[in-house]
Design an enzyme around this catalytic site. Structure first.
Site, short mmCIF file in Angstrom:
data_model
loop_
_atom_site.label_atom_id
_atom_site.label_comp_id
_atom_site.label_asym_id
_atom_site.label_seq_id
_atom_site.Cartn_x
_atom_site.Cartn_y
_atom_site.Cartn_z
CE LYS A 45 -2.66 15.93 -5.51
NZ LYS A 45 -3.35 17.07 -5.88
CB SER A 46 4.56 13.54 -9.08
OG SER A 46 3.70 12.61 -9.07
CD1 TRP A 78 -2.46 19.48 -16.04
CD2 TRP A 78 -2.73 21.64 -15.21
NE1 TRP A 78 -1.99 19.32 -15.05
CE2 TRP A 78 -1.95 20.50 -14.25
CE3 TRP A 78 -2.85 22.93 -14.65
CZ2 TRP A 78 -1.74 20.93 -13.01
CZ3 TRP A 78 -2.53 23.09 -13.37
CH2 TRP A 78 -1.83 22.10 -12.54
CG HIS A 100 -1.58 15.51 -14.82
ND1 HIS A 100 -0.37 15.90 -13.96
CD2 HIS A 100 -2.43 16.33 -14.06
CE1 HIS A 100 -0.69 16.38 -12.99
NE2 HIS A 100 -1.92 17.03 -13.03
CB SER A 130 -0.65 13.16 -2.21
OG SER A 130 -0.91 14.40 -2.84
#
Ligand code: PPS
Length: 299
Positions: A45-46, A78, A100, A130
């Site tokens: 969420k960044s 990913w 991530h 978020s």
């Protein structure tokens, strides 16, 4: 749907089993990066999707054809996800890879390679908000209970349990550990750090910064096009990045949109004064050994 209730444990953190298996995580850890690879690294969420779109458009010189026809998870898969191995194109030219995962799992492999790393950090109050809404829509994430409960878990790693049966820590681990870990790789990797807030303040400048880092010069008119297609209003309508292609059983857009608000400072609508003070105290404590500068709002 597959493994919706499974939790994977890896490198001391929990991850959703729907997207990760022991094999996919091992594959990520053993992955050989190569010169030319560009790796987007974020805590969830960044600004991950935003950077995936920016890179796609930089490499297409602003031509939106690929951005409008290929999903982001195919263009910039990913590393740790189950489908990665079969999705990453083994072609000439830069491979865009997203992750991530925490720094200790990937930094050694990245150090040996000449891969370029783009780390995006977002102020953690907005990340918490978020992420909370993302838990509402993503059926492969545990139910969170109330926002205050989720916030405690986000800040202090406390376990949360919406149904009193399961105990979950924050998936993807601690925001603080993630950011400090990757920030600590400043001298070891070919890495730049961008903030979600600076991308908001001056998207054009951020795009040019990325172009400079990648050694990818662009004409002003091309930058205009990248900027245009990476606006929230445009991206939120692009089905190749707004996740509406994913079935409702996995991502329920009735609960919350993936492209939710895309603003800086939404935390002010969610944190009470007391919660905010507590957040500031914990932030100060945990980040005392890190000189990262964060904008909490744009005013
Ligand atoms: S994920 O699940 O980790 O890949 O999510 P990620 O893409 O990192 O973050 C999703 C949030 O980024 C916002 N977003 C944007 N904001 C501004 N401009 C653009 N173009 C943009 N694209 C994505 C998205 O709306 C999510 O934030 P919130 O605050 O929930 O709206």
């Amino acid at each position: 749907m597959d493994r919706m209730d499974v939790t994977e444990e890896f490198a001391g953190i929990q991850l959703p089993g729907h997207l990760h298996t022991p094999q996919s995580l091992q594959y990520a850890q053993d992955f050989q990066f190569r010169e030319g690879d560009v790796v987007i690294v974020t805590f969830p969420k960044s600004g991950t999707t935003w950077m995936q779109e920016i890179l796609t458009l930089i490499y297409s010189k602003g031509d939106p054809a690929i951005a409008k026809s290929v999903p982001n998870w195919v263009r910039a898969p990913w590393l740790e996800h189950t489908y990665f191995k079969d999705t990453l194109k083994d072609e000439e030219g830069p491979r865009i890879i997203t992750t991530h995962l925490p720094s200790d799992t990937l930094a050694p492999a990245l150090q040996k390679s000449k891969a370029k790393v783009i780390y995006i950090v977002r102020n953690p109050k907005d990340v918490a908000v978020s992420f909370y809404y993302f838990h509402k829509m993503a059926k492969f994430l545990p139910e969170t209970g109330s926002f205050p409960e989720f916030l405690e878990c986000f800040l202090e790693g406390k376990e949360f349990s919406a149904d009193k049966k399961t105990q979950n820590k924050l998936y993807y681990g601690s925001w603080f550990d993630h950011v400090k870990g990757w920030y600590g790789q400043k001298k070891n990797l070919d890495i730049i750090y961008l903030t979600y807030e600076n991308m908001h303040k001056d998207l054009r400048r951020s795009i040019k910064k990325v172009c400079g880092f990648l050694g990818c010069p662009m004409y002003s008119e091309e930058v205009d096009k990248v900027e245009q297609h990476c606006r929230f209003s445009v991206m939120s309508q692009n089905v190749m990045v707004n996740y509406t292609l994913i079935p409702t059983e996995i991502l329920d857009h009735e609960k919350s949109k993936f492209m939710r608000k895309g603003v800086v400072g939404d935390w002010k609508n969610h944190l009470t004064e007391e919660q905010n003070e507590n957040f500031n105290r914990i932030y100060k404590e945990k980040m005392s050994d890190c000189d990262l500068q964060i904008d909490w709002s744009l005013n």
